[in-house]
Design a protein around this motif. Sequence first.
Motif, PDB file in Angstrom:
ATOM      1  N   ARG A  17       7.219  -4.434  80.030  1.00 49.79           N
ATOM      2  CA  ARG A  17       8.312  -3.761  79.335  1.00 49.79           C
ATOM      3  C   ARG A  17       8.409  -4.321  77.917  1.00 49.79           C
ATOM      4  NH1 ARG A  17      13.838  -3.659  82.515  1.00 49.79           N
ATOM      5  NH2 ARG A  17      14.153  -1.848  81.136  1.00 49.79           N
ATOM      6  N   ILE A  18       8.937  -3.513  76.998  1.00 49.11           N
ATOM      7  CA  ILE A  18       9.139  -3.932  75.617  1.00 49.11           C
ATOM      8  C   ILE A  18      10.494  -3.416  75.146  1.00 49.11           C
ATOM      9  CG2 ILE A  18       6.671  -4.035  75.027  1.00 49.11           C
ATOM     10  CD1 ILE A  18       6.938  -1.266  73.780  1.00 49.11           C
ATOM     11  N   LEU A  19      11.016  -3.995  74.071  1.00 46.89           N
ATOM     12  CA  LEU A  19      12.266  -3.531  73.455  1.00 46.89           C
ATOM     13  C   LEU A  19      11.911  -2.670  72.254  1.00 46.89           C
ATOM     14  CD1 LEU A  19      15.398  -3.648  73.182  1.00 46.89           C
ATOM     15  CD2 LEU A  19      15.056  -5.610  71.678  1.00 46.89           C
ATOM     16  N   SER A  46      10.509 -13.700  68.589  1.00 45.18           N
ATOM     17  CA  SER A  46       9.955 -12.534  69.260  1.00 45.18           C
ATOM     18  C   SER A  46       8.843 -11.958  68.395  1.00 45.18           C
ATOM     19  CB  SER A  46      11.044 -11.486  69.490  1.00 45.18           C
ATOM     20  OG  SER A  46      10.580 -10.436  70.313  1.00 45.18           O
ATOM     21  N   TYR A  47       7.906 -11.286  69.019  1.00 43.88           N
ATOM     22  CA  TYR A  47       6.838 -10.622  68.266  1.00 43.88           C
ATOM     23  C   TYR A  47       7.228  -9.184  67.973  1.00 43.88           C
ATOM     24  CZ  TYR A  47       3.983 -14.662  69.340  1.00 43.88           C
ATOM     25  OH  TYR A  47       3.511 -15.950  69.433  1.00 43.88           O
ATOM     26  N   LEU A  48       7.010  -8.775  66.735  1.00 37.82           N
ATOM     27  CA  LEU A  48       7.322  -7.427  66.270  1.00 37.82           C
ATOM     28  C   LEU A  48       6.022  -6.656  66.093  1.00 37.82           C
ATOM     29  CD1 LEU A  48       9.716  -6.529  63.302  1.00 37.82           C
ATOM     30  CD2 LEU A  48       7.508  -5.423  63.563  1.00 37.82           C
ATOM     31  N   VAL A  49       5.903  -5.535  66.765  1.00 40.52           N
ATOM     32  CA  VAL A  49       4.789  -4.615  66.558  1.00 40.52           C
ATOM     33  C   VAL A  49       5.307  -3.418  65.779  1.00 40.52           C
ATOM     34  CG1 VAL A  49       3.178  -3.017  67.657  1.00 40.52           C
ATOM     35  CG2 VAL A  49       3.499  -5.304  68.607  1.00 40.52           C
ATOM     36  N   ALA A  50       4.639  -3.091  64.683  1.00 35.10           N
ATOM     37  CA  ALA A  50       4.984  -1.918  63.881  1.00 35.10           C
ATOM     38  C   ALA A  50       3.796  -0.961  63.880  1.00 35.10           C
ATOM     39  CB  ALA A  50       5.334  -2.328  62.445  1.00 35.10           C
ATOM     40  N   ARG A  51       4.066   0.295  64.179  1.00 40.09           N
ATOM     41  CA  ARG A  51       3.012   1.320  64.173  1.00 40.09           C
ATOM     42  C   ARG A  51       3.569   2.573  63.481  1.00 40.09           C
ATOM     43  NH1 ARG A  51      -2.156   0.037  66.117  1.00 40.09           N
ATOM     44  NH2 ARG A  51      -2.344   2.041  67.198  1.00 40.09           N
ATOM     45  N   HIS A  88       0.022  -9.174  73.017  1.00 41.19           N
ATOM     46  CA  HIS A  88      -1.292  -8.966  73.638  1.00 41.19           C
ATOM     47  C   HIS A  88      -1.195  -8.816  75.148  1.00 41.19           C
ATOM     48  CE1 HIS A  88      -3.632  -9.555  69.947  1.00 41.19           C
ATOM     49  NE2 HIS A  88      -2.646 -10.356  69.603  1.00 41.19           N
ATOM     50  N   LYS A  89      -0.107  -9.261  75.749  1.00 37.27           N
ATOM     51  CA  LYS A  89       0.096  -9.090  77.180  1.00 37.27           C
ATOM     52  C   LYS A  89       0.997  -7.902  77.501  1.00 37.27           C
ATOM     53  CE  LYS A  89      -0.459 -14.007  78.301  1.00 37.27           C
ATOM     54  NZ  LYS A  89       0.217 -15.218  78.860  1.00 37.27           N
ATOM     55  N   GLN A  90       1.683  -7.388  76.500  1.00 40.33           N
ATOM     56  CA  GLN A  90       2.635  -6.308  76.729  1.00 40.33           C
ATOM     57  C   GLN A  90       2.244  -5.034  75.984  1.00 40.33           C
ATOM     58  OE1 GLN A  90       5.788  -9.539  76.008  1.00 40.33           O
ATOM     59  NE2 GLN A  90       7.006  -7.897  76.948  1.00 40.33           N
ATOM     60  N   MET A  96      -0.278  -1.525  77.304  1.00 39.51           N
ATOM     61  CA  MET A  96       0.457  -0.262  77.269  1.00 39.51           C
ATOM     62  C   MET A  96      -0.224   0.738  76.343  1.00 39.51           C
ATOM     63  SD  MET A  96       4.446   0.375  76.153  1.00 39.51           S
ATOM     64  CE  MET A  96       5.086  -0.540  77.548  1.00 39.51           C
ATOM     65  N   GLN A  97      -0.570   0.294  75.141  1.00 37.47           N
ATOM     66  CA  GLN A  97      -1.168   1.208  74.177  1.00 37.47           C
ATOM     67  C   GLN A  97      -2.570   1.630  74.603  1.00 37.47           C
ATOM     68  OE1 GLN A  97       0.226   2.853  71.856  1.00 37.47           O
ATOM     69  NE2 GLN A  97      -1.665   3.834  71.187  1.00 37.47           N
TER      70      GLN A  97
END
Length: 443
Positions: A364-366, A288-293, A396-398, A402-403
């Motif tokens: 949607r995202i988790l 899975s891809y993890l996005v951290a902000r 890049h698709k989710q 959204m952002q």
Amino acid sequence: MPQADPAATDGTLDVTTEPPSRRGLVGVSAGVAAGLLAGAAGTYAATRADGHTGASATGAPSLADISGQVPFRGAHQAGIITPAQDRMHFVALDVITDDADVLRDLLTAWTAAAERMTYGAEAAPGGSVGGGPYKVPTDTGEALDLPPSGLTVTIGYGPSLFDKRFGLADRKPAALQELPGFVGDDLDPAKSGGDLCIQACANDPQVAVHAVRNLIRLGLGTVSVRWSQLGFGRTSSTSHTQKTPRNLFGFKDGTNNLMAEDGAALDEHVWIGAADVPGPAGWAAGGSYLVARRIRMHIEVWDRTNLQEQEDIFGRGKLEGQPLGQKKEFDTIDFAAKRMDGQPAIPAVSHIALAHSSNLDGVRILRRGYNFTDGSDGQGHLDAGLFFIAFMRDAHKQFVPMQRALAAKDVLNEYIEHTGSALFLCPPGLADNQDWGTQLFAS
């Protein structure tokens, strides 16, 4: 003696009735210690307020007491759909060697140490005192008397790891590309990016910090810390067994989050499919891809804002978390509902409206974020906010659409700023006798 459920994988809590502390496992080998813990497991089941116990029929994780053990191996890494623990220590690292063999050996060593710590043992046999007075301890010792505390250790790889240094370019998934900039970003390069990341979550902050500290110690001379973040008070539920938590603005966060029990939705939105990673990148399927902000909240300004404006910004009531125009938190959102003056009950530029899947072509995202407070900024203001973490099938698709929608119109932006950003690929879980080094390098 009861045995652990062999189907307990993918982050299911496997709780021991009397979990041993690391002190009790000093010098015990990994296999023996794991057997001791597994042999004591299986007699305790988490009980929800509705009387439900244990995992759901789909095999989804159950919420358990704070001392529980989370299995390290499975189809997916623990720490993604595992019921979110209360504390988190996240670290991003740069690899400071160009030697692929050194990096592979470190990942192999990390696997052994991480697995030991998740079941309550020290990072290595011998640990803090077993080597004698004239040898450097192989564990730092601050978690000696503590149980596993639901510890999960999740690893991720940044786009920069797949450059020419290690011969990994052909194994890089096409979707592992740096995130674009967004309107309003104020990113600090020192708090963004990284070759590797480690996410340690636990119900005891010292257990989480101990895990990261010992992995960094093992990586001395091979990796260096780029940035790190401590988090408390999870801001999202990842299981139906959990109540929705609140962010530092006092609002319930993540009511409509994807949940661990939603197997079909996870396959659609969270786990990388085989078709997503053709050819040499196929090793990443199941990851899975993890996005951290890192999102700083301007607490002092928010605290002077009236309640009606706060609720209009989020699109939910502050006390119950209900969608405006409804009564309860989980009532169906009705974007067509009107107020008595004829205006929409939920403003079109509210956070809930802009982030809802119905307004984002089903995206949607988790979410799995945490609150943070890092002291003051030197000007009398709290340096506090949300450390946003989310997992998804394709950032890049989710996340990006959204952002972009939120950055362009969300009125919440007047009270927040994004100061750090990173994207990592979290690989699939490990099979028996597999480690992170052989998984990444296919050897």
